[in-house]
Design a protein around this motif. Sequence first.
Motif, PDB file in Angstrom:
ATOM      1  N   ILE A 180       0.894  -1.315   0.024  1.00 30.93           N
ATOM      2  CA  ILE A 180      -0.094  -0.134  -0.059  1.00 30.93           C
ATOM      3  C   ILE A 180       0.852   1.208  -0.142  1.00 30.93           C
ATOM      4  O   ILE A 180       1.834   1.434   0.903  1.00 30.93           O
ATOM      5  CB  ILE A 180      -0.814  -0.037   1.178  1.00 30.93           C
ATOM      6  N   CYS A 181       0.671   1.926  -0.838  1.00 24.86           N
ATOM      7  CA  CYS A 181       1.212   3.638  -0.860  1.00 24.86           C
ATOM      8  C   CYS A 181       0.206   4.294  -1.387  1.00 24.86           C
ATOM      9  O   CYS A 181       0.234   4.694  -2.608  1.00 24.86           O
ATOM     10  CB  CYS A 181       2.745   3.414  -1.736  1.00 24.86           C
ATOM     11  N   ASP A 182      -0.362   5.206  -0.421  1.00 22.63           N
ATOM     12  CA  ASP A 182      -1.637   5.995  -0.692  1.00 22.63           C
ATOM     13  C   ASP A 182      -1.192   7.507  -0.101  1.00 22.63           C
ATOM     14  O   ASP A 182      -0.697   7.503   0.737  1.00 22.63           O
ATOM     15  CB  ASP A 182      -2.816   5.426  -0.165  1.00 22.63           C
ATOM     16  N   LEU A 183      -1.726   8.422  -0.833  1.00 18.88           N
ATOM     17  CA  LEU A 183      -1.748   9.642  -0.155  1.00 18.88           C
ATOM     18  C   LEU A 183      -3.547   9.832   0.428  1.00 18.88           C
ATOM     19  O   LEU A 183      -4.169   9.307  -0.200  1.00 18.88           O
ATOM     20  CB  LEU A 183      -2.009  10.803  -1.211  1.00 18.88           C
ATOM     21  N   VAL A 184      -3.292   9.965   1.801  1.00 17.07           N
ATOM     22  CA  VAL A 184      -4.836   9.998   2.557  1.00 17.07           C
ATOM     23  C   VAL A 184      -4.904  11.405   3.026  1.00 17.07           C
ATOM     24  O   VAL A 184      -4.219  12.107   3.309  1.00 17.07           O
ATOM     25  CB  VAL A 184      -4.679   8.893   3.655  1.00 17.07           C
ATOM     26  N   ARG A 185      -6.256  11.453   3.525  1.00 20.42           N
ATOM     27  CA  ARG A 185      -6.847  12.760   3.725  1.00 20.42           C
ATOM     28  C   ARG A 185      -7.663  12.537   5.103  1.00 20.42           C
ATOM     29  O   ARG A 185      -8.363  11.445   5.153  1.00 20.42           O
ATOM     30  CB  ARG A 185      -7.768  13.602   2.857  1.00 20.42           C
ATOM     31  N   THR A 186      -7.618  13.427   6.083  1.00 20.64           N
ATOM     32  CA  THR A 186      -8.567  13.218   7.388  1.00 20.64           C
ATOM     33  C   THR A 186      -8.771  14.694   7.691  1.00 20.64           C
ATOM     34  O   THR A 186      -8.075  15.821   7.298  1.00 20.64           O
ATOM     35  CB  THR A 186      -8.044  12.456   8.405  1.00 20.64           C
ATOM     36  N   LEU A 231     -12.181  16.851  21.307  1.00 20.04           N
ATOM     37  CA  LEU A 231     -12.084  16.430  20.144  1.00 20.04           C
ATOM     38  C   LEU A 231     -12.162  14.903  19.948  1.00 20.04           C
ATOM     39  O   LEU A 231     -11.565  14.069  20.591  1.00 20.04           O
ATOM     40  CB  LEU A 231     -11.288  17.080  19.062  1.00 20.04           C
ATOM     41  N   SER A 232     -12.435  14.294  18.705  1.00 20.37           N
ATOM     42  CA  SER A 232     -12.388  13.208  18.366  1.00 20.37           C
ATOM     43  C   SER A 232     -11.825  13.317  16.915  1.00 20.37           C
ATOM     44  O   SER A 232     -11.958  13.989  16.078  1.00 20.37           O
ATOM     45  CB  SER A 232     -13.661  12.353  18.294  1.00 20.37           C
ATOM     46  N   LEU A 233     -10.781  12.058  16.402  1.00 18.70           N
ATOM     47  CA  LEU A 233     -10.567  11.807  15.204  1.00 18.70           C
ATOM     48  C   LEU A 233     -11.213  11.497  14.387  1.00 18.70           C
ATOM     49  O   LEU A 233     -11.943  10.397  14.836  1.00 18.70           O
ATOM     50  CB  LEU A 233      -9.027  11.234  15.391  1.00 18.70           C
ATOM     51  N   ASN A 234     -11.250  11.678  12.956  1.00 16.77           N
ATOM     52  CA  ASN A 234     -12.117  10.937  12.069  1.00 16.77           C
ATOM     53  C   ASN A 234     -10.934  10.025  11.465  1.00 16.77           C
ATOM     54  O   ASN A 234      -9.656  10.207  11.244  1.00 16.77           O
ATOM     55  CB  ASN A 234     -12.536  11.810  10.772  1.00 16.77           C
ATOM     56  N   PRO A 235     -11.787   8.883  10.659  1.00 15.73           N
ATOM     57  CA  PRO A 235     -10.774   8.088   9.889  1.00 15.73           C
ATOM     58  C   PRO A 235     -10.145   8.614   8.698  1.00 15.73           C
ATOM     59  O   PRO A 235     -10.748   9.682   8.200  1.00 15.73           O
ATOM     60  CB  PRO A 235     -11.801   6.788   9.276  1.00 15.73           C
ATOM     61  N   VAL A 236      -9.160   8.150   8.074  1.00 13.89           N
ATOM     62  CA  VAL A 236      -8.426   8.573   6.928  1.00 13.89           C
ATOM     63  C   VAL A 236      -9.182   8.019   5.778  1.00 13.89           C
ATOM     64  O   VAL A 236      -9.909   7.156   5.761  1.00 13.89           O
ATOM     65  CB  VAL A 236      -6.849   8.462   6.843  1.00 13.89           C
ATOM     66  N   GLU A 237      -8.983   8.827   4.509  1.00 19.14           N
ATOM     67  CA  GLU A 237      -9.671   8.257   3.413  1.00 19.14           C
ATOM     68  C   GLU A 237      -8.785   8.462   2.291  1.00 19.14           C
ATOM     69  O   GLU A 237      -8.005   9.635   2.263  1.00 19.14           O
ATOM     70  CB  GLU A 237     -10.988   8.895   2.859  1.00 19.14           C
ATOM     71  N   PRO A 238      -8.582   7.511   1.494  1.00 21.69           N
ATOM     72  CA  PRO A 238      -7.437   7.467   0.391  1.00 21.69           C
ATOM     73  C   PRO A 238      -7.843   8.609  -0.815  1.00 21.69           C
ATOM     74  O   PRO A 238      -9.131   8.596  -0.990  1.00 21.69           O
ATOM     75  CB  PRO A 238      -7.221   6.117  -0.292  1.00 21.69           C
ATOM     76  N   VAL A 239      -6.924   9.446  -1.532  1.00 23.09           N
ATOM     77  CA  VAL A 239      -7.309  10.375  -2.135  1.00 23.09           C
ATOM     78  C   VAL A 239      -6.277  10.087  -3.502  1.00 23.09           C
ATOM     79  O   VAL A 239      -6.443  10.623  -4.522  1.00 23.09           O
ATOM     80  CB  VAL A 239      -7.058  11.657  -1.701  1.00 23.09           C
ATOM     81  N   PHE A 240      -5.008   9.307  -3.589  1.00 19.66           N
ATOM     82  CA  PHE A 240      -4.405   9.009  -4.472  1.00 19.66           C
ATOM     83  C   PHE A 240      -3.688   7.924  -4.217  1.00 19.66           C
ATOM     84  O   PHE A 240      -3.001   7.526  -3.299  1.00 19.66           O
ATOM     85  CB  PHE A 240      -3.347  10.409  -4.822  1.00 19.66           C
ATOM     86  N   ASP A 241      -3.523   6.965  -5.138  1.00 15.73           N
ATOM     87  CA  ASP A 241      -2.727   5.448  -4.995  1.00 15.73           C
ATOM     88  C   ASP A 241      -1.423   5.645  -5.886  1.00 15.73           C
ATOM     89  O   ASP A 241      -1.501   5.740  -7.101  1.00 15.73           O
ATOM     90  CB  ASP A 241      -3.655   4.424  -5.534  1.00 15.73           C
ATOM     91  N   TYR A 242      -0.346   5.433  -5.074  1.00 14.56           N
ATOM     92  CA  TYR A 242       0.862   5.770  -6.100  1.00 14.56           C
ATOM     93  C   TYR A 242       1.208   4.608  -6.765  1.00 14.56           C
ATOM     94  O   TYR A 242       2.281   4.651  -7.651  1.00 14.56           O
ATOM     95  CB  TYR A 242       2.211   6.224  -4.828  1.00 14.56           C
ATOM     96  N   LEU A 243       0.425   3.423  -6.247  1.00 13.43           N
ATOM     97  CA  LEU A 243       0.936   2.119  -7.120  1.00 13.43           C
ATOM     98  C   LEU A 243      -0.074   1.910  -8.209  1.00 13.43           C
ATOM     99  O   LEU A 243       0.159   0.832  -9.058  1.00 13.43           O
ATOM    100  CB  LEU A 243       0.985   0.869  -5.980  1.00 13.43           C
ATOM    101  N   ALA A 244      -1.030   2.657  -8.510  1.00 16.03           N
ATOM    102  CA  ALA A 244      -1.949   2.372  -9.486  1.00 16.03           C
ATOM    103  C   ALA A 244      -1.411   2.496 -10.826  1.00 16.03           C
ATOM    104  O   ALA A 244      -0.372   3.594 -11.019  1.00 16.03           O
ATOM    105  CB  ALA A 244      -3.108   3.419  -9.380  1.00 16.03           C
TER     106      ALA A 244
END
Length: 244
Positions: A180-186, A231-244
């Motif tokens: 896995i090699c992703d750019l993620v956002r939260t 506060l509470s943290l939210n999960p991350v979501e992938p926005v770019f897949d470097y292996l695609a």
Amino acid sequence: MRKQDVARLFTTPVDSPAYAPTRYRFTDREYLNITYRTDPEALRRLVPEPLTVPDPLVRFEVMRMPDTTGLGDYTEAGQLITVEHEGERGEFNLAMYVNSVPAISSGREYSAYPKKSGSPALYVDSDTLVGTLDYGSLRVANATMGYKQRAMDLDEARAEICVPTFMIKTVPNYDGTPRICDLVRTRITDITVKSAYTGPARLQLFAHVMAPLADLPVLEVVSASHIRTDLSLNPVEPVFDYLA
């Protein structure tokens, strides 16, 4: 242990998990933030595409977390770089230095926070709020701010904490190649700002090969804040897949 039970494990060791399987709630989470201008070329060498650098700004933060569901009491410090992604302004979380093994393990495994071991501290020294970071036996950062000199607008403080955050999530295969090699956002959305102040501040960074904060030198302190939240943290979501 049955096969189906093994498949439901969230982390190891199997008889003593490295961190608790819970949604983390932070009570009285306290920030010292110092935003500063730095060398734009140094930023471009570190910020991964497809992120871009609109302004050469870095936020050095020290976070004191005395009451965290499942993790207890610990402190973090790190650097976040101002970036843009598809027209959205946010921050790239470059590195976090943490004095809690469960917080490091959960942040890296369960999410994508770039955590490693360090010894940060946040405390009041007379009329000064002080944030420090040691790596091993050496000091790598000193941050000071005038203590509660000017009240800050709470909506402005909320916007500062709730800016979108981008990180790199990497998981290797057993042979060392990337799995896995992703750019993620939260983004933090569940937050109560209890108090917020601003004032004069200074930041010193010291060269260290394993904690290279000084590679992003302080050219000018732009702003500072001292914010206390729940506060509470939210999960991350992938926005770019470097292996695609």
